[in-house]
Design a protein around this motif. Structure first.
Motif, PDB file in Angstrom:
ATOM      1  N   THR A  68       0.833  -1.205   0.000  1.00  0.00           N
ATOM      2  CA  THR A  68       0.000   0.000   0.000  1.00  0.00           C
ATOM      3  C   THR A  68       0.866   1.252   0.000  1.00  0.00           C
ATOM      4  N   ASP A  69       1.969   1.230   0.747  1.00  0.00           N
ATOM      5  CA  ASP A  69       2.889   2.375   0.732  1.00  0.00           C
ATOM      6  C   ASP A  69       3.372   2.657  -0.692  1.00  0.00           C
ATOM      7  N   PHE A  70       3.740   1.595  -1.428  1.00  0.00           N
ATOM      8  CA  PHE A  70       4.217   1.760  -2.802  1.00  0.00           C
ATOM      9  C   PHE A  70       3.140   2.428  -3.663  1.00  0.00           C
ATOM     10  N   VAL A  71       1.907   1.930  -3.577  1.00  0.00           N
ATOM     11  CA  VAL A  71       0.821   2.424  -4.416  1.00  0.00           C
ATOM     12  C   VAL A  71       0.487   3.872  -4.069  1.00  0.00           C
TER      13      VAL A  71
ATOM     14  N   GLY B  52       1.044   7.170  -6.445  1.00  0.00           N
ATOM     15  CA  GLY B  52      -0.068   8.064  -6.755  1.00  0.00           C
ATOM     16  C   GLY B  52       0.215   9.503  -6.389  1.00  0.00           C
ATOM     17  N   HIS B  53       0.888   9.711  -5.255  1.00  0.00           N
ATOM     18  CA  HIS B  53       1.222  11.080  -4.838  1.00  0.00           C
ATOM     19  C   HIS B  53       2.260  11.711  -5.745  1.00  0.00           C
TER      20      HIS B  53
ATOM     21  N   SER C 175      10.854   9.934   3.110  1.00  0.00           N
ATOM     22  CA  SER C 175       9.678  10.525   3.764  1.00  0.00           C
ATOM     23  C   SER C 175       9.261   9.736   4.996  1.00  0.00           C
ATOM     24  N   ILE C 176       9.159   8.436   4.870  1.00  0.00           N
ATOM     25  CA  ILE C 176       8.740   7.613   6.003  1.00  0.00           C
ATOM     26  C   ILE C 176       9.807   7.629   7.090  1.00  0.00           C
ATOM     27  N   GLY C 177      11.065   7.478   6.702  1.00  0.00           N
ATOM     28  CA  GLY C 177      12.158   7.464   7.685  1.00  0.00           C
ATOM     29  C   GLY C 177      12.247   8.759   8.467  1.00  0.00           C
ATOM     30  N   ILE C 178      12.145   9.885   7.783  1.00  0.00           N
ATOM     31  CA  ILE C 178      12.186  11.176   8.477  1.00  0.00           C
ATOM     32  C   ILE C 178      10.920  11.359   9.304  1.00  0.00           C
TER      33      ILE C 178
END
Length: 157
Positions: free
Chosen positions: A27-30, A34-35, A66-69
């Protein structure tokens, strides 16, 4: 998440903090594709990726950044603000099912052009479940200096 006032003087060189982990999902990939509009097959085409060296889809580097930060945002410091990131590198690929966390190290403290602030460099390592660094960068903070106390120890009014 909470607010905690940390002034320039409170940052201690070489001190570290470690975040909680987060597992990367399909889901993160999708959602990231999309963003951003980045639907490159490296991220989205499982069958094509089977013909490539990693044999599976690899996470968008910008998504891992983005997720790591985002993992480091467990504290909000109203006395500092981000000036950006330097030396960002995607070191190793991240795959669906990998769990990442961040280690933040205070790498440097220097004076700022504005005397009421100092510059703090936080070195950020994003690490996978195998203990491998997958992303590195330096976060540049402008941190307010502590208000000067008057002779009786009270803060100025």
């Amino acid at each position: 998440m909470y607010f905690k006032s940390i002034f320039f003087e409170d940052y201690i060189a070489e001190s570290k903090r470690v975040t909680l982990g987060r597992t990367i999902t399909e889901t993160d990939f999708v959602v990231h594709a999309g963003h951003t509009g980045d639907f490159f097959p490296h991220h989205m085409d499982a069958e094509w990726c089977k013909t490539q060296p990693f044999k599976q889809r690899i996470a968008h580097g910008t998504m891992i950044f983005s997720i790591g930060i985002g993992l480091t945002a467990s504290e909000i410091n109203p006395e500092a603000f981000s000036k950006g990131y330097d030396r960002l590198r995607f070191v190793k690929p991240v795959f669906i099912g990998d769990t990442i966390h961040a280690v933040v190290t205070i790498a440097e403290k220097t004076d700022s052009k504005k005397p009421e602030y100092g510059t703090v460099i936080e070195h950020v390592d994003i690490i996978n479940q195998h203990g491998e660094v997958v992303l590195v960068c330096d976060h540049i903070l402008l941190a307010k200096r502590k208000p000067e106390s008057n002779s009786n120890g009270d803060s100025p009014k």
